[in-house]
Design a protein around this motif. Sequence first.
Motif, PDB file in Angstrom:
ATOM      1  N   GLY A 126      -6.898   7.912   6.797  1.00 42.37           N
ATOM      2  CA  GLY A 126      -6.951   6.449   6.762  1.00 42.37           C
ATOM      3  C   GLY A 126      -6.320   5.894   5.512  1.00 42.37           C
ATOM      4  N   GLY A 127      -6.560   6.571   4.376  1.00 42.14           N
ATOM      5  CA  GLY A 127      -5.957   6.109   3.126  1.00 42.14           C
ATOM      6  C   GLY A 127      -4.453   6.194   3.157  1.00 42.14           C
ATOM      7  N   ARG A 128      -3.955   7.308   3.733  1.00 41.20           N
ATOM      8  CA  ARG A 128      -2.496   7.451   3.826  1.00 41.20           C
ATOM      9  C   ARG A 128      -1.891   6.384   4.733  1.00 41.20           C
ATOM     10  NH1 ARG A 128      -3.920  12.970   3.658  1.00 41.20           N
ATOM     11  NH2 ARG A 128      -3.965  13.097   5.949  1.00 41.20           N
ATOM     12  N   SER A 129      -2.615   6.030   5.803  1.00 34.56           N
ATOM     13  CA  SER A 129      -2.123   4.993   6.715  1.00 34.56           C
ATOM     14  C   SER A 129      -2.042   3.646   6.026  1.00 34.56           C
ATOM     15  CB  SER A 129      -3.025   4.904   7.947  1.00 34.56           C
ATOM     16  OG  SER A 129      -3.019   6.117   8.666  1.00 34.56           O
ATOM     17  N   CYS A 130      -3.094   3.317   5.245  1.00 31.33           N
ATOM     18  CA  CYS A 130      -3.082   2.034   4.513  1.00 31.33           C
ATOM     19  C   CYS A 130      -1.939   1.993   3.510  1.00 31.33           C
ATOM     20  CB  CYS A 130      -4.414   1.820   3.808  1.00 31.33           C
ATOM     21  SG  CYS A 130      -5.782   1.510   4.949  1.00 31.33           S
ATOM     22  N   GLY A 131      -1.721   3.118   2.806  1.00 28.47           N
ATOM     23  CA  GLY A 131      -0.631   3.165   1.838  1.00 28.47           C
ATOM     24  C   GLY A 131       0.719   3.000   2.497  1.00 28.47           C
TER      25      GLY A 131
ATOM     26  N   CYS B 152       1.291   1.410   5.362  1.00 29.27           N
ATOM     27  CA  CYS B 152       1.418   0.007   5.796  1.00 29.27           C
ATOM     28  C   CYS B 152       1.815  -0.889   4.633  1.00 29.27           C
ATOM     29  CB  CYS B 152       0.105  -0.467   6.410  1.00 29.27           C
ATOM     30  SG  CYS B 152      -0.298   0.323   7.987  1.00 29.27           S
ATOM     31  N   LEU B 153       1.188  -0.660   3.460  1.00 31.04           N
ATOM     32  CA  LEU B 153       1.512  -1.472   2.286  1.00 31.04           C
ATOM     33  C   LEU B 153       2.963  -1.255   1.865  1.00 31.04           C
ATOM     34  CD1 LEU B 153       0.588  -3.368   0.033  1.00 31.04           C
ATOM     35  CD2 LEU B 153      -0.187  -1.350  -1.247  1.00 31.04           C
ATOM     36  N   PHE B 154       3.409  -0.002   1.917  1.00 31.79           N
ATOM     37  CA  PHE B 154       4.794   0.290   1.540  1.00 31.79           C
ATOM     38  C   PHE B 154       5.777  -0.415   2.473  1.00 31.79           C
ATOM     39  CE2 PHE B 154       8.574   2.937   2.287  1.00 31.79           C
ATOM     40  CZ  PHE B 154       9.129   2.909   1.009  1.00 31.79           C
ATOM     41  N   VAL B 155       5.497  -0.353   3.786  1.00 33.83           N
ATOM     42  CA  VAL B 155       6.376  -0.990   4.769  1.00 33.83           C
ATOM     43  C   VAL B 155       6.396  -2.507   4.561  1.00 33.83           C
ATOM     44  CG1 VAL B 155       6.703  -1.474   7.222  1.00 33.83           C
ATOM     45  CG2 VAL B 155       6.117   0.835   6.467  1.00 33.83           C
TER      46      VAL B 155
ATOM     47  N   GLY C 222      10.755  -7.289   0.408  1.00 33.39           N
ATOM     48  CA  GLY C 222      11.909  -7.182  -0.485  1.00 33.39           C
ATOM     49  C   GLY C 222      13.220  -7.429   0.241  1.00 33.39           C
ATOM     50  N   ILE C 223      13.334  -6.870   1.463  1.00 34.64           N
ATOM     51  CA  ILE C 223      14.556  -7.069   2.252  1.00 34.64           C
ATOM     52  C   ILE C 223      14.731  -8.538   2.619  1.00 34.64           C
ATOM     53  CG2 ILE C 223      15.661  -6.550   4.459  1.00 34.64           C
ATOM     54  CD1 ILE C 223      14.405  -3.761   4.304  1.00 34.64           C
ATOM     55  N   THR C 224      13.623  -9.197   3.002  1.00 34.27           N
ATOM     56  CA  THR C 224      13.689 -10.628   3.351  1.00 34.27           C
ATOM     57  C   THR C 224      14.109 -11.462   2.149  1.00 34.27           C
ATOM     58  OG1 THR C 224      11.939 -10.323   4.994  1.00 34.27           O
ATOM     59  CG2 THR C 224      12.383 -12.569   4.268  1.00 34.27           C
TER      60      THR C 224
END
Length: 207
Positions: free
Chosen positions: A20-25, A27-30, A36-38
Motif C-alpha cells: 500500500g505504501g508503494r502504491s501511494c508513493g 500515485c504521488l510520483f505520477v 510538472g508536465i502541465t
Amino acid sequence: MPKESKTKPPKQSHGGGGGGGRSCGLCLFVFLLLLGITTLTLWLIYRPHKPRFTVINAAIYQLNATSQPFISTSMQFTIVTRNPNRRASILYDNLQAYVLYKNQQITPPLDLPPLFHETKTTVAFSPVLGSQKVPASAEVVNGLMMDETYGVVALRVVVLGKLRWKAGDVKTGKYDVYVRCDVWVGLKKGMTGAVQLVGAPPCKVDI
C-alpha cells in the motif's frame, strides 16, 4: 507422562502494508510528474516576455540645489511601457517612482496607481516627481551646478513594484520588477518647463 509439545504460532505477514505504501508513493510520483508536465506545457505555450519601458518626454519645473544640504526638485517624465505578449496580460501593484542623480536619490518615492496592461498594447503615464526637499551631498549639488553650466544633465528614472502575468483565468505569483531609465536632458540654469531629451535609450527591466 508424555511431555506436551509446544508449538509457536505462525508469524503474521506484513507484506500488504508495504504494498500500500508503494502504491501511494507511485500515485504521488505520477501526480507530481503530470503537474510538472502541465506547468511546463503552459509555460511553453504562453512564455511571457518582460515588458518594455522607454522615456519619451521630460519637463523640469524646479531644480534648486542652493540650500545645502538639501535639494528641492519637481520633474515630470512621460514613460511608455509595451506589453509584447500575445497571450498574457500584465498586472502591476505597489508601484513607486523616483529620480536618481549620480546614484543618489533626489526625489522622494511617489506611489503610483495599479496598472493593468492588456496583451500587445502600449500604456503611457506621466508622474510628477519631487516638490519636496531631500538631503543632498556636496557631490550632487556641485555636479548639478556643473551639468547645468554645460547644458546637459544625466538622470535615472526608477520604477519598481510587483508584477503578475495573467493568461485567461490563470494568474502567476507576484514578481519584483525593477525598471531603470537613463536619460540625458538638455537643461541650463533658469530653464523651466519641457526640456529636450538628448538621449533616452530603452530602459533596463529586471524581474
